[in-house]
Design a protein around this motif. Structure first.
Motif, mmCIF file in Angstrom:
data_model
loop_
_atom_site.group_PDB
_atom_site.id
_atom_site.type_symbol
_atom_site.label_atom_id
_atom_site.label_comp_id
_atom_site.label_asym_id
_atom_site.label_seq_id
_atom_site.Cartn_x
_atom_site.Cartn_y
_atom_site.Cartn_z
ATOM 1 N N ASP A 235 0.847 -1.194 0.000
ATOM 2 C CA ASP A 235 0.000 0.000 0.000
ATOM 3 C C ASP A 235 0.885 1.248 0.000
ATOM 4 O OD1 ASP A 235 -1.880 1.926 0.270
ATOM 5 O OD2 ASP A 235 -2.542 1.357 2.287
ATOM 6 N N PRO A 236 0.776 2.092 -1.036
ATOM 7 C CA PRO A 236 1.669 3.252 -1.129
ATOM 8 C C PRO A 236 1.199 4.460 -0.328
ATOM 9 C CG PRO A 236 0.289 3.162 -3.066
ATOM 10 C CD PRO A 236 -0.081 1.965 -2.218
ATOM 11 N N SER A 237 0.134 4.322 0.459
ATOM 12 C CA SER A 237 -0.419 5.485 1.162
ATOM 13 C C SER A 237 0.559 6.074 2.173
ATOM 14 C CB SER A 237 -1.719 5.106 1.874
ATOM 15 O OG SER A 237 -1.498 4.059 2.810
ATOM 16 N N SER A 238 1.500 5.272 2.648
ATOM 17 C CA SER A 238 2.461 5.768 3.632
ATOM 18 C C SER A 238 3.627 6.524 2.989
ATOM 19 C CB SER A 238 3.026 4.602 4.458
ATOM 20 O OG SER A 238 3.696 3.671 3.623
ATOM 21 N N LEU A 239 3.748 6.453 1.673
ATOM 22 C CA LEU A 239 4.851 7.126 0.983
ATOM 23 C C LEU A 239 4.514 8.603 0.779
ATOM 24 C CD1 LEU A 239 5.667 4.444 -1.746
ATOM 25 C CD2 LEU A 239 6.769 4.773 0.481
ATOM 26 N N PRO A 240 5.494 9.495 0.959
ATOM 27 C CA PRO A 240 5.225 10.932 0.793
ATOM 28 C C PRO A 240 4.940 11.289 -0.659
ATOM 29 C CG PRO A 240 7.570 10.549 1.084
ATOM 30 C CD PRO A 240 6.890 9.231 1.335
ATOM 31 N N LEU A 241 3.957 12.171 -0.854
ATOM 32 C CA LEU A 241 3.650 12.620 -2.206
ATOM 33 C C LEU A 241 4.661 13.645 -2.697
ATOM 34 C CD1 LEU A 241 -0.232 13.050 -1.954
ATOM 35 C CD2 LEU A 241 1.071 11.078 -2.804
ATOM 36 N N MET A 242 5.277 14.358 -1.769
ATOM 37 C CA MET A 242 6.259 15.376 -2.123
ATOM 38 C C MET A 242 7.418 15.292 -1.138
ATOM 39 S SD MET A 242 5.850 19.544 -2.260
ATOM 40 C CE MET A 242 4.538 19.415 -3.463
ATOM 41 N N ALA A 243 8.632 15.221 -1.645
ATOM 42 C CA ALA A 243 9.817 15.152 -0.798
ATOM 43 C C ALA A 243 10.388 16.554 -0.595
ATOM 44 C CB ALA A 243 10.862 14.230 -1.419
ATOM 45 N N SER A 244 11.466 16.631 0.151
ATOM 46 C CA SER A 244 12.141 17.902 0.400
ATOM 47 C C SER A 244 12.706 18.475 -0.895
ATOM 48 C CB SER A 244 13.259 17.700 1.422
ATOM 49 O OG SER A 244 14.115 18.826 1.479
ATOM 50 N N TRP A 245 12.762 19.803 -0.982
ATOM 51 C CA TRP A 245 13.306 20.422 -2.189
ATOM 52 C C TRP A 245 14.782 20.104 -2.355
ATOM 53 C CZ3 TRP A 245 17.338 23.905 -2.167
ATOM 54 C CH2 TRP A 245 17.683 24.452 -0.931
ATOM 55 N N LYS A 246 15.480 19.844 -1.229
ATOM 56 C CA LYS A 246 16.903 19.506 -1.316
ATOM 57 C C LYS A 246 17.090 18.153 -1.994
ATOM 58 C CE LYS A 246 18.215 22.178 2.772
ATOM 59 N NZ LYS A 246 18.820 22.131 4.132
ATOM 60 N N THR A 247 16.277 17.160 -1.629
ATOM 61 C CA THR A 247 16.382 15.867 -2.289
ATOM 62 C C THR A 247 15.801 15.913 -3.702
ATOM 63 O OG1 THR A 247 14.274 15.146 -1.309
ATOM 64 C CG2 THR A 247 16.286 14.614 -0.109
ATOM 65 N N PHE A 248 14.881 16.850 -3.943
ATOM 66 C CA PHE A 248 14.344 16.995 -5.295
ATOM 67 C C PHE A 248 15.442 17.379 -6.282
ATOM 68 C CE2 PHE A 248 12.589 19.506 -8.780
ATOM 69 C CZ PHE A 248 11.620 18.642 -9.269
ATOM 70 N N LEU A 249 16.430 18.144 -5.832
ATOM 71 C CA LEU A 249 17.542 18.506 -6.700
ATOM 72 C C LEU A 249 18.336 17.277 -7.117
ATOM 73 C CD1 LEU A 249 18.730 21.777 -4.936
ATOM 74 C CD2 LEU A 249 17.373 21.568 -7.017
ATOM 75 N N LEU A 250 18.452 16.293 -6.218
ATOM 76 C CA LEU A 250 19.086 15.033 -6.592
ATOM 77 C C LEU A 250 18.256 14.312 -7.659
ATOM 78 C CD1 LEU A 250 20.231 13.676 -3.112
ATOM 79 C CD2 LEU A 250 21.705 14.490 -4.952
ATOM 80 N N PHE A 251 16.939 14.381 -7.519
ATOM 81 C CA PHE A 251 16.050 13.802 -8.529
ATOM 82 C C PHE A 251 16.290 14.452 -9.887
ATOM 83 C CE2 PHE A 251 12.265 14.872 -10.987
ATOM 84 C CZ PHE A 251 11.822 13.603 -11.373
ATOM 85 N N PHE A 252 16.437 15.779 -9.908
ATOM 86 C CA PHE A 252 16.617 16.497 -11.161
ATOM 87 C C PHE A 252 17.867 16.013 -11.890
ATOM 88 C CE2 PHE A 252 18.413 19.960 -13.658
ATOM 89 C CZ PHE A 252 17.333 20.336 -14.434
ATOM 90 N N GLY A 253 18.974 15.909 -11.161
ATOM 91 C CA GLY A 253 20.213 15.464 -11.793
ATOM 92 C C GLY A 253 20.109 14.056 -12.334
ATOM 93 N N THR A 254 19.479 13.161 -11.578
ATOM 94 C CA THR A 254 19.317 11.780 -12.028
ATOM 95 C C THR A 254 18.420 11.708 -13.258
ATOM 96 O OG1 THR A 254 19.567 10.984 -9.757
ATOM 97 C CG2 THR A 254 18.596 9.463 -11.343
ATOM 98 N N ALA A 255 17.324 12.470 -13.251
ATOM 99 C CA ALA A 255 16.390 12.444 -14.374
ATOM 100 C C ALA A 255 17.044 12.947 -15.652
ATOM 101 C CB ALA A 255 15.155 13.279 -14.040
ATOM 102 N N ILE A 256 17.804 14.031 -15.553
ATOM 103 C CA ILE A 256 18.481 14.565 -16.735
ATOM 104 C C ILE A 256 19.515 13.571 -17.250
ATOM 105 C CG2 ILE A 256 20.058 16.359 -17.551
ATOM 106 C CD1 ILE A 256 17.202 17.270 -17.360
ATOM 107 N N PHE A 257 20.263 12.951 -16.323
ATOM 108 C CA PHE A 257 21.274 11.971 -16.713
ATOM 109 C C PHE A 257 20.640 10.813 -17.473
ATOM 110 C CE2 PHE A 257 23.390 7.956 -15.896
ATOM 111 C CZ PHE A 257 24.713 8.224 -16.201
ATOM 112 N N THR A 258 19.419 10.431 -17.092
ATOM 113 C CA THR A 258 18.786 9.256 -17.674
ATOM 114 C C THR A 258 18.504 9.447 -19.156
ATOM 115 O OG1 THR A 258 17.750 8.859 -15.526
ATOM 116 C CG2 THR A 258 16.894 7.633 -17.386
ATOM 117 N N PHE A 259 18.208 10.676 -19.578
ATOM 118 C CA PHE A 259 17.985 10.942 -21.003
ATOM 119 C C PHE A 259 19.348 11.113 -21.673
ATOM 120 C CE2 PHE A 259 14.023 12.220 -18.994
ATOM 121 C CZ PHE A 259 13.080 11.647 -19.835
ATOM 122 N N GLU A 260 19.959 9.985 -22.044
ATOM 123 C CA GLU A 260 21.343 9.971 -22.501
ATOM 124 C C GLU A 260 21.499 10.231 -23.996
ATOM 125 O OE1 GLU A 260 23.067 6.259 -21.373
ATOM 126 O OE2 GLU A 260 22.420 6.381 -19.289
ATOM 127 N N GLY A 261 20.416 10.294 -24.757
ATOM 128 C CA GLY A 261 20.532 10.233 -26.202
ATOM 129 C C GLY A 261 20.605 11.538 -26.950
#
Length: 485
Positions: A244-270
């Motif tokens: 059940d995913p109800s316990s997972l946060p819908l929005m994380a901290s903006w500081k960790t969101f920056l880590l998400f941004f870098g990973t997401a951009i890296f993933t589009f390698e082409g």
């Protein structure tokens, strides 16, 4: 006879008239080799299906396996929405790059222009005199970013293979045939992960010595097969009995969101292969269809794997989803297959910086030293990627760093600026100008903020290790504090 590399670059092609403006500078310093593909003979050009397969392969690498952790850093709701938005922006910037290259090739009456040439030719016609004088540096900048990005991918490949090899070897004695959810194992590492990187190094060096294109195509096919098999097993596991995913946060901290941004951009390698793929097609006019179809499939795959993986593993999500799989032989084979695919993919990713750097270095020496210098540079570049992986032994931080710097520049920052420079003299609309400026600023802010967040995270990690070491030393030298007589 034309000498054609893996990327199809014609080493004997004639320079365009606009190259004369920077010719003396290029000759005095040794021109940097072009990074893309000149049109090949009709029989060797790509069909629509082949182009689609190559486009998918260019964008599906190790970054894909880090998306569940990226979703954890963004939140269950914000993550998928943000990944969709980044994917749409990335595709839009690819289209911008294609439009600029097409416009410049028509203006210059050339068959095509590559990424670096597009930047250089745009600067040669911009209103600013200083930029026109230094237009060749636009080409050098793009080449440098391509080299940094591709070598960054290769460093992550080293770390990924070592991570999985270490886990397979050191958990072999507790691996069973019963594929139950992974338990936290208190295993003491037998060998440091750096040992596994150094073990892989000689094999990778031998791999990049192979320059026969037919042999590399065999490896590429093998990589596709193993990757497809491993992805099928990963999805087969994560879609079963999702908590059940109800316990997972819908929005994380903006500081960790920056880590998400870098990973997401890296993933589009082409992004670096968009122009080469179009220029190798039998019918380049159909590339837009291939691009939209292929990137739509890629974005759907990213969102599904990232979201389902995070929902499956929650707070225990690892830097690579393969590290969350059950400790049984079936899912250990997933790690093995994906690692084999990444191993062979290394040679293909490595060819991009090699084809830029090696011709420049060889041009500085006599012909009798060509082969020796070629092998030496290849070895040195492979060792550089291995050393980089050793110095930063954190898979998530490496992914975020490469994504925040080079990938952000190539995917989000440079294409809008290129559109502004290319079409500004032709009365661009204010909406287009504002849109391009906003995309570039977004890329800059995301990269800068992500680098700052990553620096803090790595500093805390280093400080924690230092405090642990100081405590250990105090305990060793002052046994009376522990109650030992």
């Amino acid at each position: 006879m034309l000498k054609t590399s893996l990327l199809g670059r014609d080493f004997n092609s004639e320079p365009s008239p606009l190259d004369n403006r920077s010719k003396s500078l290029s000759e005095s310093r040794g021109s940097v080799a072009s990074e893309n593909v000149h049109p090949t003979e009709e029989a060797n050009r790509l069909s629509i299906m082949q182009t689609l397969v190559h486009l998918l392969k260019c964008n599906i690498g190790t970054g894909l396996l880090g998306l569940p952790l990226a979703m954890k850093n963004a939140g269950l709701l914000v993550g998928p929405i943000s990944l969709l938005a980044i994917g749409i922006l990335t595709v839009h910037c690819m289209v911008i790059l294609l439009n600029c290259a097409h416009h410049l090739s028509q203006r210059l009456q050339k068959t095509f222009v590559n990424y670096g040439e597009a930047m250089m030719y745009s600067l040669e016609t911009c209103p600013n005199a200083w930029l026109r004088t230094h237009s060749v540096w636009g080409r050098y900048t793009v080449s440098f970013l391509l080299i940094t990005t591709q070598l960054g991918f290769c460093s992550v490949y080293f770390m990924f293979m070592a991570d999985n090899l270490q886990q397979m070897v050191e958990e072999a004695h507790v691996t069973s045939n019963n594929c139950q959810p992974r338990k936290i194992l208190a295993l003491t590492p037998i060998l440091d992960i750096r040992f596994y990187m150094l073990t892989i190094l000689p094999f990778v060096v031998l791999l990049v010595f192979i320059q026969n294109l037919r042999m590399l195509s065999i490896f590429s096919t093998l990589a596709n097969i193993t990757t497809l098999g491993s992805m099928a097993l990963i999805f087969e596991y994560i879609i079963k009995e999702i908590p059940d995913p109800s316990s997972l946060p819908l929005m994380a901290s903006w500081k960790t969101f920056l880590l998400f941004f870098g990973t997401a951009i890296f993933t589009f390698e082409g992004v670096g292969m968009v122009l080469p793929l179009k220029n190798q097609m039998k019918h380049p006019q159909h590339f837009a269809f291939v691009l939209y179809l292929g990137m739509s499939l890629v974005i759907i795959l990213y969102i599904c794997l990232g979201t389902l993986g995070y929902m499956k593993f929650g707070s225990s999500t690892q830097a690579s989803i393969t590290l969350n799989l059950p400790n049984c032989w079936l899912y250990q084979s997933v790690k093995l297959m994906y690692s084999i695919g990444i191993f062979f993919t290394y040679a293909l990713q490595f060819h991009v910086p090699a084809e830029i750097i090696i011709p420049f270095v060889i041009s500085q020496v006599s012909e009798s030293w060509t082969l020796l210098i070629d092998l030496f540079v290849r070895t040195a570049l492979v060792c550089l990627t291995c050393v980089s992986a050793i110095l930063i032994p954190r898979l998530d931080l490496v992914i975020s760093f490469v994504g925040s710097v080079s990938s952000s520049a190539l995917a989000l920052i440079i294409p809008p600026l290129l559109e502004l420079i290319t079409f500004y003299p032709e009365d661009m609309s204010c909406v287009t100008i504002a849109k391009d400026i906003m995309i570039s600023i977004l890329g800059l802010l995301g990269a800068a903020g992500k680098m700052r967040s990553m620096h803090r995270k790595y500093s805390r990690h280093a400080s924690s290790l230092a405090n642990h070491e100081n405590t250990r030393l105090r305990t060793c030298h002052r046994p009376e504090e522990t109650g030992v007589a």
